[in-house]
Enzyme design. Structure first.
Site, PDB file in Angstrom:
ATOM      1  CE  LYS A  65      -3.238   8.131  -4.585  1.00  0.00           C
ATOM      2  NZ  LYS A  65      -2.381   7.644  -5.455  1.00  0.00           N
TER       3      LYS A  65
ATOM      4  CE1 TYR B 234      -5.069   4.934  -2.199  1.00  0.00           C
ATOM      5  CE2 TYR B 234      -7.195   6.896  -2.833  1.00  0.00           C
ATOM      6  CZ  TYR B 234      -6.380   5.827  -3.205  1.00  0.00           C
ATOM      7  OH  TYR B 234      -5.853   6.000  -5.178  1.00  0.00           O
TER       8      TYR B 234
ATOM      9  CB  THR C  95      -6.661  -2.535 -10.190  1.00  0.00           C
ATOM     10  OG1 THR C  95      -6.304  -1.129  -8.969  1.00  0.00           O
ATOM     11  CG2 THR C  95      -6.791  -1.135 -11.314  1.00  0.00           C
TER      12      THR C  95
ATOM     13  CG  ASP D 254       4.786  -2.986  -8.719  1.00  0.00           C
ATOM     14  OD1 ASP D 254       4.135  -2.518  -9.923  1.00  0.00           O
ATOM     15  OD2 ASP D 254       4.896  -3.490  -7.839  1.00  0.00           O
TER      16      ASP D 254
END
Ligand SMILES: NC(=O)c1ccc[n+]([C@@H]2O[C@H](COP(=O)([O-])OP(=O)(O)OC[C@H]3O[C@@H](n4cnc5c(N)ncnc54)[C@H](O)[C@@H]3O)[C@@H](O)[C@H]2O)c1
Length: 256
Positions: free
Chosen positions: A165, A161, A196, A36
């Site tokens: 995707k 976005y 999240t 990360d």
């Protein structure tokens, strides 16, 4: 132990879905490298796994930088001797890609760089090692936005976005065809909205949250662990005939 003897690399493993995958995979016997660009987070989760008796390695790096992507893979193989599973979970939304002052085009570039190019890059470096080990499983984090358009505020039709995707889904299919001969399976997960940090801003607004929940027939958002269990299936030998597939885990969002 569904993953015993296997080595996994999870990008974006410091938070959310990646973090849940790293913990679950370690619980099921995998040796797990977690990468990360949030340094503290990645060491925290890796230490948690080690304290519970698992084997883990913490790595920092940015998946959109080619040298970093290469190093994540190489250091994993140096440490654990092989690579069987890659989860490409590092990702950003247009909201958290760059600071609030960023201009639209820079946001577009950053979302594509992390979500699509990052997925391509880490996969590219992982493939030769998987092939040398006799096969593997790559699991990409796509989205319901790979399948349907985003219903958002005015102007969101230009957002990067969903196209990023959509690209991840097509990258998955395209690579699956080629990698099949090396016994490498390539699949993607298409989650609905999951609680999240990626959607923190949306969750803190009660009206937006009510609207998001109403779009999921199951009546709530998903939890990272619910996505990790789907990743576990794709990572394990239970899914040896599954490749090039989008696995939808969305509380019914796209069934409507
Ligand atoms: N949360 C959702 O509703 C949802 C839905 C569908 C798909 N997804 C996808 O799932 C994946 C994981 O998202 P999440 O919800 O767990 O978000 P998250 O923000 O909790 O986790 C994403 C992680 O990726 C890391 N990251 C971001 N850019 C990076 C980079 N360039 N290099 C390395 N690490 C980087 C972040 O530091 C973070 O730890 C993403 O690809 C996201 O697009 C999320």
């Amino acid at each position: 132990m569904r993953l015993s003897g296997k080595v996994a690399l999870v990008t974006g493993g410091g938070s959310g879905i990646g973090r849940a995958c790293a913990s679950l995979f370690a619980y099921h016997g995998a040796q797990v490298s977690i990468s990360d660009f949030q340094c503290d987070a990645v060491f925290e989760i890796s230490n948690e796994i080690i304290e519970c008796g698992g084997e883990s390695l913490a790595l920092t790096g940015d998946v959109s930088i080619s040298d970093d992507a290469k190093r994540m893979v190489e250091v994993t193989v140096e440490r654990f001797g092989r690579l069987d599973i890659l989860v490409n979970s590092a990702g950003v939304s247009a909201r958290n890609a760059l600071g609030n002052e960023a201009i639209e085009e820079d946001i577009w570039d950053r979302v594509m760089e992390v979500n699509l190019k990052g997925t391509y890059q880490v996969s590219k470096y992982a493939l030769p090692y998987m092939s040398a080990g006799g096969g593997g499983s790559i699991i990409n984090l796509a989205s319901i936005m790979s399948l349907v358009g985003y219903q958002g505020a005015a102007g969101s039709g230009l957002g990067p976005y969903p196209p990023s995707k959509g690209g991840v889904l097509q990258f998955t299919r395209n690579l699956a065809i080629e990698a099949a001969k090396e016994k490498i399976r390539v699949n993607c997960l298409c989650p609905g909205y999951v609680e999240t940090s990626l959607i923190e801003g949306m969750m803190s607004d009660k009206d937006v949250m009510r609207e998001l929940v109403s779009r999921h027939p199951i009546g709530r958002l998903g939890k990272p662990e619910e996505i990790a269990y789907a990743a576990l299936y794709l990572a394990s030998d239970e899914s040896t005939f599954v490749t090039g597939a989008p696995l939808v885990v969305d509380g019914g969002y796209t069934a409507q």
